[in-house]
Design a protein around this motif. Sequence first.
Motif, PDB file in Angstrom:
ATOM      1  N   THR A  13       0.832  -1.207   0.000  1.00 38.32           N
ATOM      2  CA  THR A  13       0.000   0.000   0.000  1.00 38.32           C
ATOM      3  C   THR A  13       0.867   1.258   0.000  1.00 38.32           C
ATOM      4  N   GLN A  16       6.953   2.088  -2.996  1.00 36.61           N
ATOM      5  CA  GLN A  16       7.705   1.093  -3.777  1.00 36.61           C
ATOM      6  C   GLN A  16       6.843  -0.129  -4.083  1.00 36.61           C
ATOM      7  N   THR A  38      -0.345  -6.450   3.626  1.00 39.46           N
ATOM      8  CA  THR A  38      -0.752  -5.240   4.351  1.00 39.46           C
ATOM      9  C   THR A  38      -1.136  -5.638   5.767  1.00 39.46           C
ATOM     10  N   ARG A  39      -1.007  -4.681   6.685  1.00 43.09           N
ATOM     11  CA  ARG A  39      -1.455  -4.967   8.052  1.00 43.09           C
ATOM     12  C   ARG A  39      -2.971  -4.870   8.139  1.00 43.09           C
ATOM     13  N   LEU A  61       5.290  -7.170   9.335  1.00 47.65           N
ATOM     14  CA  LEU A  61       6.709  -7.530   9.293  1.00 47.65           C
ATOM     15  C   LEU A  61       7.285  -7.790  10.684  1.00 47.65           C
ATOM     16  N   THR A  81      11.639  -2.489   3.714  1.00 52.21           N
ATOM     17  CA  THR A  81      11.450  -2.277   5.151  1.00 52.21           C
ATOM     18  C   THR A  81      11.126  -0.802   5.406  1.00 52.21           C
ATOM     19  N   LYS A 145      20.335  -1.081   6.057  1.00 55.79           N
ATOM     20  CA  LYS A 145      19.888  -1.810   4.861  1.00 55.79           C
ATOM     21  C   LYS A 145      21.092  -2.526   4.217  1.00 55.79           C
ATOM     22  N   ASN A 170       9.673  13.362  -2.388  1.00 53.84           N
ATOM     23  CA  ASN A 170      10.116  14.121  -1.201  1.00 53.84           C
ATOM     24  C   ASN A 170       9.926  15.623  -1.417  1.00 53.84           C
TER      25      ASN A 170
HETATM   26  N1  NAP Z   1      12.028   8.574   0.416  1.00 54.69           N
HETATM   27  C1  NAP Z   1      13.150   8.329  -0.221  1.00 54.69           C
HETATM   28  O1  NAP Z   1      13.725   9.203  -0.891  1.00 54.69           O
HETATM   29  C2  NAP Z   1      13.757   6.945  -0.133  1.00 54.69           C
HETATM   30  C3  NAP Z   1      14.831   6.651  -0.972  1.00 54.69           C
HETATM   31  C4  NAP Z   1      15.389   5.385  -0.907  1.00 54.69           C
HETATM   32  C5  NAP Z   1      14.882   4.455  -0.025  1.00 54.69           C
HETATM   33  N2  NAP Z   1      13.833   4.780   0.789  1.00 54.69           N
HETATM   34  C6  NAP Z   1      13.355   3.758   1.738  1.00 54.69           C
HETATM   35  O2  NAP Z   1      12.046   3.349   1.406  1.00 54.69           O
HETATM   36  C7  NAP Z   1      11.541   2.644   2.540  1.00 54.69           C
HETATM   37  C8  NAP Z   1      10.046   2.806   2.608  1.00 54.69           C
HETATM   38  O3  NAP Z   1       9.472   2.432   1.392  1.00 54.69           O
HETATM   39  P1  NAP Z   1       8.216   3.186   0.806  1.00 54.69           P
HETATM   40  O4  NAP Z   1       8.526   4.660   0.735  1.00 54.69           O
HETATM   41  O5  NAP Z   1       7.785   2.474  -0.397  1.00 54.69           O
HETATM   42  O6  NAP Z   1       7.176   2.971   1.977  1.00 54.69           O
HETATM   43  P2  NAP Z   1       5.837   3.775   2.280  1.00 54.69           P
HETATM   44  O7  NAP Z   1       5.283   4.421   1.061  1.00 54.69           O
HETATM   45  O8  NAP Z   1       6.096   4.605   3.490  1.00 54.69           O
HETATM   46  O9  NAP Z   1       4.843   2.598   2.618  1.00 54.69           O
HETATM   47  C9  NAP Z   1       5.015   1.841   3.687  1.00 54.69           C
HETATM   48  C10 NAP Z   1       3.926   0.769   3.643  1.00 54.69           C
HETATM   49  O10 NAP Z   1       4.444  -0.286   4.403  1.00 54.69           O
HETATM   50  C11 NAP Z   1       3.486  -0.864   5.202  1.00 54.69           C
HETATM   51  N3  NAP Z   1       4.033  -1.160   6.542  1.00 54.69           N
HETATM   52  C12 NAP Z   1       4.543  -0.310   7.450  1.00 54.69           C
HETATM   53  N4  NAP Z   1       4.925  -0.984   8.545  1.00 54.69           N
HETATM   54  C13 NAP Z   1       4.641  -2.293   8.314  1.00 54.69           C
HETATM   55  C14 NAP Z   1       4.794  -3.482   9.058  1.00 54.69           C
HETATM   56  N5  NAP Z   1       5.290  -3.482  10.306  1.00 54.69           N
HETATM   57  N6  NAP Z   1       4.411  -4.640   8.493  1.00 54.69           N
HETATM   58  C15 NAP Z   1       3.872  -4.683   7.254  1.00 54.69           C
HETATM   59  N7  NAP Z   1       3.701  -3.583   6.493  1.00 54.69           N
HETATM   60  C16 NAP Z   1       4.078  -2.406   7.037  1.00 54.69           C
HETATM   61  C17 NAP Z   1       2.317   0.089   5.256  1.00 54.69           C
HETATM   62  O11 NAP Z   1       1.234  -0.622   4.775  1.00 54.69           O
HETATM   63  P3  NAP Z   1      -0.044  -1.050   5.665  1.00 54.69           P
HETATM   64  O12 NAP Z   1      -0.386   0.124   6.533  1.00 54.69           O
HETATM   65  O13 NAP Z   1      -1.063  -1.319   4.593  1.00 54.69           O
HETATM   66  O14 NAP Z   1       0.353  -2.274   6.436  1.00 54.69           O
HETATM   67  C18 NAP Z   1       2.680   1.223   4.266  1.00 54.69           C
HETATM   68  O15 NAP Z   1       1.722   1.430   3.277  1.00 54.69           O
HETATM   69  C19 NAP Z   1      12.245   3.221   3.765  1.00 54.69           C
HETATM   70  O16 NAP Z   1      12.914   2.219   4.480  1.00 54.69           O
HETATM   71  C20 NAP Z   1      13.212   4.247   3.163  1.00 54.69           C
HETATM   72  O17 NAP Z   1      14.454   4.265   3.831  1.00 54.69           O
HETATM   73  C21 NAP Z   1      13.249   5.990   0.731  1.00 54.69           C
END
Ligand code: NAP
Length: 316
Positions: A13, A16, A38-39, A61, A81, A145, A170
């Motif tokens: 959700t 990525q 998803t949770r 997770l 993660t 990571k 961002n």
């Molecule tokens: N922003 C940047 O520029 C950037 C660049 C490189 C890497 N990153 C990395 O990207 C990562 C985050 O990825 P993203 O941005 O795609 O995430 P995101 O859009 O913040 O989405 C996170 C999703 O993960 C799920 N989630 C959260 N905690 C969970 C858990 N304990 N168990 C299962 N699902 C869980 C949630 O879904 P539900 O609520 O549906 O469970 C939520 O929709 C970070 O670690 C960050 O360091 C970010």
Amino acid sequence: MTEKKIIAVAGATGAQGGGVIRAILKDRNGPYAARALTRDPNSDKARKLAGLGAQVVKADLHDAGSVKKAFDGAYGAYCVTFFWNHMSPETELREATNLANAARDAGLKHVIWSTLEDTRKYVPLGDTRMPTLMGKYKVPHFDVKGEADAVFRDSGVPTTYLLASFFWENFIRGGSGPKKDQNGDLVLSLPMANAKLTGIASEDIGRCAYGVFLRGQVLADKHIGLAGDQLTGDEMAQKFSKALGKPVRYNAVPFDVFRGLGFPAAEELGNMFQFYAEFADVLVKSRDVAASRELNPELQSFDQWLSLNKDKLPLE
Ligand SMILES: NC(=O)c1ccc[n+]([C@@H]2O[C@H](COP(=O)([O-])OP(=O)(O)OC[C@H]3O[C@@H](n4cnc5c(N)ncnc54)[C@H](OP(=O)(O)O)[C@@H]3O)[C@@H](O)[C@H]2O)c1
């Protein structure tokens, strides 16, 4: 008709994972089906994925058994993660470990691990150019990571290591975009000196990941970097100016000034930008735009992303 192989997607959700799911489902005649973790299967976002044709399953997770159950019967998995949900590298390492162990126990054939560099290989803890954080990290959400690469390697599951870039989103939600100064002029303030920032539309990460799954296990054990464009602050400011139809000026914020801004992740992000800036040659080389486009022919340039997203920029 041969049965489709299931790709289980963590963070489905989110940015990525959502991109991975949409890329799989868009290719109607492709070899894969999408399983969204998803949770909360009843959330609006989860229901929307189900409406698109994803199988939606409940998994947390932090609950190893639920991840194993979600991976059972799948061919592959997209593993990401969630550092920013808790800001704890130890918790993030547990998330990665639960994913890798579940992939091993479910006998998956191909996993993508969304990783980043362990910056301590470039800036050892004793290097005083940036502070050491939480006792043993320079950029915690990068370092942990990179550390977790070994967890996937040791699991024995064929794993492709995907290196993401700075998400251009961002500029919309992360507070990094151009803002009005006291004179009302738009300023893009980033601690990037004159270095190139490797950036990408977050949706393109999922599309590139789909390209990796299509190529399959031949990409196991490889690190693949992704970028949509590699631009200096001045170059990005010019592109913002063109898209918005008003001048945007780049302001190179000193790393120490950024670290001192006082918001919760200021030090961590200050270190991250210093790593991005001082090791730009490493990041630019490891994240090839042309190779990313081969994986994902729809890859957006920064200009294309801006034309689609300029109205979402808060500009304040
Ligand atoms: N922003 C940047 O520029 C950037 C660049 C490189 C890497 N990153 C990395 O990207 C990562 C985050 O990825 P993203 O941005 O795609 O995430 P995101 O859009 O913040 O989405 C996170 C999703 O993960 C799920 N989630 C959260 N905690 C969970 C858990 N304990 N168990 C299962 N699902 C869980 C949630 O879904 P539900 O609520 O549906 O469970 C939520 O929709 C970070 O670690 C960050 O360091 C970010």
